[in-house]
Motif scaffolding. Sequence first.
Motif, PDB file in Angstrom:
ATOM      1  N   GLY A 113      15.096  -2.273  53.180  1.00 16.49           N
ATOM      2  CA  GLY A 113      14.837  -2.433  54.610  1.00 16.49           C
ATOM      3  C   GLY A 113      15.571  -1.445  55.485  1.00 16.49           C
ATOM      4  N   GLY A 114      16.658  -0.889  54.991  1.00 14.88           N
ATOM      5  CA  GLY A 114      17.424   0.076  55.772  1.00 14.88           C
ATOM      6  C   GLY A 114      16.994   1.510  55.551  1.00 14.88           C
ATOM      7  N   GLN A 115      16.117   1.744  54.590  1.00 13.61           N
ATOM      8  CA  GLN A 115      15.647   3.088  54.298  1.00 13.61           C
ATOM      9  C   GLN A 115      14.365   3.354  55.087  1.00 13.61           C
ATOM     10  OE1 GLN A 115      17.045   5.381  52.160  1.00 13.61           O
ATOM     11  NE2 GLN A 115      18.776   4.001  51.868  1.00 13.61           N
ATOM     12  N   ASP A 116      14.465   4.209  56.083  1.00 14.97           N
ATOM     13  CA  ASP A 116      13.335   4.448  56.987  1.00 14.97           C
ATOM     14  C   ASP A 116      12.090   4.939  56.252  1.00 14.97           C
ATOM     15  OD1 ASP A 116      12.300   4.451  59.709  1.00 14.97           O
ATOM     16  OD2 ASP A 116      12.239   6.641  59.478  1.00 14.97           O
ATOM     17  N   HIS A 117      12.264   5.796  55.260  1.00  8.12           N
ATOM     18  CA  HIS A 117      11.087   6.324  54.556  1.00  8.12           C
ATOM     19  C   HIS A 117      10.365   5.239  53.767  1.00  8.12           C
ATOM     20  CE1 HIS A 117      14.321   6.752  51.580  1.00  8.12           C
ATOM     21  NE2 HIS A 117      13.393   6.617  50.668  1.00  8.12           N
ATOM     22  N   GLU A 118      11.115   4.280  53.224  1.00  7.88           N
ATOM     23  CA  GLU A 118      10.478   3.191  52.489  1.00  7.88           C
ATOM     24  C   GLU A 118       9.757   2.233  53.429  1.00  7.88           C
ATOM     25  OE1 GLU A 118      12.496   1.131  49.426  1.00  7.88           O
ATOM     26  OE2 GLU A 118      13.459   2.938  48.666  1.00  7.88           O
ATOM     27  N   VAL A 119      10.368   1.971  54.579  1.00  8.80           N
ATOM     28  CA  VAL A 119       9.754   1.092  55.577  1.00  8.80           C
ATOM     29  C   VAL A 119       8.481   1.743  56.123  1.00  8.80           C
ATOM     30  CG1 VAL A 119      10.075   0.015  57.840  1.00  8.80           C
ATOM     31  CG2 VAL A 119      11.934  -0.009  56.185  1.00  8.80           C
ATOM     32  N   ARG A 120       8.539   3.056  56.406  1.00  8.49           N
ATOM     33  CA  ARG A 120       7.366   3.776  56.886  1.00  8.49           C
ATOM     34  C   ARG A 120       6.228   3.744  55.873  1.00  8.49           C
ATOM     35  NH1 ARG A 120       8.603   9.292  57.279  1.00  8.49           N
ATOM     36  NH2 ARG A 120      10.761   8.776  57.001  1.00  8.49           N
ATOM     37  N   TYR A 121       6.565   3.963  54.603  1.00 11.37           N
ATOM     38  CA  TYR A 121       5.558   3.957  53.542  1.00 11.37           C
ATOM     39  C   TYR A 121       4.879   2.597  53.454  1.00 11.37           C
ATOM     40  CZ  TYR A 121       3.563   3.550  48.902  1.00 11.37           C
ATOM     41  OH  TYR A 121       2.708   3.294  47.865  1.00 11.37           O
ATOM     42  N   GLU A 122       5.670   1.545  53.428  1.00 14.34           N
ATOM     43  CA  GLU A 122       5.115   0.195  53.291  1.00 14.34           C
ATOM     44  C   GLU A 122       4.286  -0.181  54.514  1.00 14.34           C
ATOM     45  OE1 GLU A 122       4.192  -2.765  50.895  1.00 14.34           O
ATOM     46  OE2 GLU A 122       5.646  -1.257  50.300  1.00 14.34           O
ATOM     47  N   ALA A 123       4.746   0.212  55.710  1.00 18.46           N
ATOM     48  CA  ALA A 123       4.003  -0.084  56.936  1.00 18.46           C
ATOM     49  C   ALA A 123       2.651   0.619  56.931  1.00 18.46           C
ATOM     50  CB  ALA A 123       4.822   0.342  58.151  1.00 18.46           C
ATOM     51  N   LYS A 124       2.643   1.885  56.534  1.00 17.79           N
ATOM     52  CA  LYS A 124       1.388   2.637  56.486  1.00 17.79           C
ATOM     53  C   LYS A 124       0.454   2.052  55.428  1.00 17.79           C
ATOM     54  CE  LYS A 124      -0.451   7.280  55.987  1.00 17.79           C
ATOM     55  NZ  LYS A 124      -0.164   8.687  55.719  1.00 17.79           N
ATOM     56  N   LYS A 125       1.007   1.706  54.287  1.00 16.73           N
ATOM     57  CA  LYS A 125       0.218   1.155  53.183  1.00 16.73           C
ATOM     58  C   LYS A 125      -0.448  -0.162  53.571  1.00 16.73           C
ATOM     59  CE  LYS A 125       0.926  -0.676  48.566  1.00 16.73           C
ATOM     60  NZ  LYS A 125       1.949  -1.020  47.589  1.00 16.73           N
ATOM     61  N   GLU A 126       0.288  -1.017  54.281  1.00 13.97           N
ATOM     62  CA  GLU A 126      -0.219  -2.333  54.657  1.00 13.97           C
ATOM     63  C   GLU A 126      -0.915  -2.337  56.013  1.00 13.97           C
ATOM     64  OE1 GLU A 126      -0.239  -5.040  52.688  1.00 13.97           O
ATOM     65  OE2 GLU A 126       0.645  -3.784  51.132  1.00 13.97           O
ATOM     66  N   LYS A 132      11.130  -7.232  59.396  1.00 12.10           N
ATOM     67  CA  LYS A 132      11.239  -8.680  59.550  1.00 12.10           C
ATOM     68  C   LYS A 132      10.866  -9.387  58.254  1.00 12.10           C
ATOM     69  CE  LYS A 132      10.444  -8.839  64.511  1.00 12.10           C
ATOM     70  NZ  LYS A 132       9.508  -9.199  65.584  1.00 12.10           N
ATOM     71  N   SER A 133       9.856  -8.881  57.581  1.00 12.91           N
ATOM     72  CA  SER A 133       9.423  -9.476  56.324  1.00 12.91           C
ATOM     73  C   SER A 133      10.505  -9.338  55.251  1.00 12.91           C
ATOM     74  CB  SER A 133       8.127  -8.819  55.858  1.00 12.91           C
ATOM     75  OG  SER A 133       7.657  -9.438  54.700  1.00 12.91           O
ATOM     76  N   VAL A 134      11.169  -8.182  55.199  1.00 12.00           N
ATOM     77  CA  VAL A 134      12.254  -7.977  54.236  1.00 12.00           C
ATOM     78  C   VAL A 134      13.388  -8.949  54.512  1.00 12.00           C
ATOM     79  CG1 VAL A 134      14.045  -6.349  53.471  1.00 12.00           C
ATOM     80  CG2 VAL A 134      11.694  -5.573  53.722  1.00 12.00           C
ATOM     81  N   LYS A 135      13.706  -9.158  55.783  1.00  5.87           N
ATOM     82  CA  LYS A 135      14.753 -10.122  56.139  1.00  5.87           C
ATOM     83  C   LYS A 135      14.359 -11.542  55.743  1.00  5.87           C
ATOM     84  CE  LYS A 135      17.731  -8.582  59.804  1.00  5.87           C
ATOM     85  NZ  LYS A 135      18.115  -8.673  61.183  1.00  5.87           N
ATOM     86  N   LYS A 136      13.089 -11.846  55.915  1.00  4.35           N
ATOM     87  CA  LYS A 136      12.593 -13.202  55.679  1.00  4.35           C
ATOM     88  C   LYS A 136      12.497 -13.545  54.188  1.00  4.35           C
ATOM     89  CE  LYS A 136       8.472 -15.992  56.533  1.00  4.35           C
ATOM     90  NZ  LYS A 136       7.117 -15.960  57.073  1.00  4.35           N
ATOM     91  N   VAL A 137      11.879 -12.667  53.393  1.00  3.79           N
ATOM     92  CA  VAL A 137      11.595 -13.008  51.997  1.00  3.79           C
ATOM     93  C   VAL A 137      12.430 -12.236  50.989  1.00  3.79           C
ATOM     94  CG1 VAL A 137       9.239 -13.728  52.498  1.00  3.79           C
ATOM     95  CG2 VAL A 137       9.664 -11.383  51.796  1.00  3.79           C
ATOM     96  N   GLY A 138      13.232 -11.280  51.431  1.00  2.00           N
ATOM     97  CA  GLY A 138      14.015 -10.480  50.501  1.00  2.00           C
ATOM     98  C   GLY A 138      13.355  -9.132  50.280  1.00  2.00           C
ATOM     99  N   ASN A 139      13.915  -8.338  49.371  1.00  2.00           N
ATOM    100  CA  ASN A 139      13.425  -6.975  49.223  1.00  2.00           C
ATOM    101  C   ASN A 139      12.464  -6.773  48.056  1.00  2.00           C
ATOM    102  OD1 ASN A 139      15.265  -7.181  47.165  1.00  2.00           O
ATOM    103  ND2 ASN A 139      16.349  -5.304  47.651  1.00  2.00           N
TER     104      ASN A 139
END
Length: 59
Positions: A17-30, A39-46
């Motif tokens: 959740g703290g890695q911007d490139h991973e968050v960007r990738y997942e956001a674009k993918k979904e 928020k999802s990472v905070k809620k359900v884990g990584n």
Amino acid sequence: MTETPRGRAQGRKRVAGGQDHEVRYEAKKEGVAKDAVKKSVKKVGNSRTKVEADLEKKI
């Protein structure tokens, strides 16, 4: 698990959740905003599968 060129294990089953490139990738993918991924990472884990399942519920 695959290894990096340096011999370290590569964890593709996690979303840092703290890695911007991973968050960007997942956001674009979904097709969601970066904040939704964080928020999802905070809620359900990584765990990538849990994060993706949580994001699917929101769509």
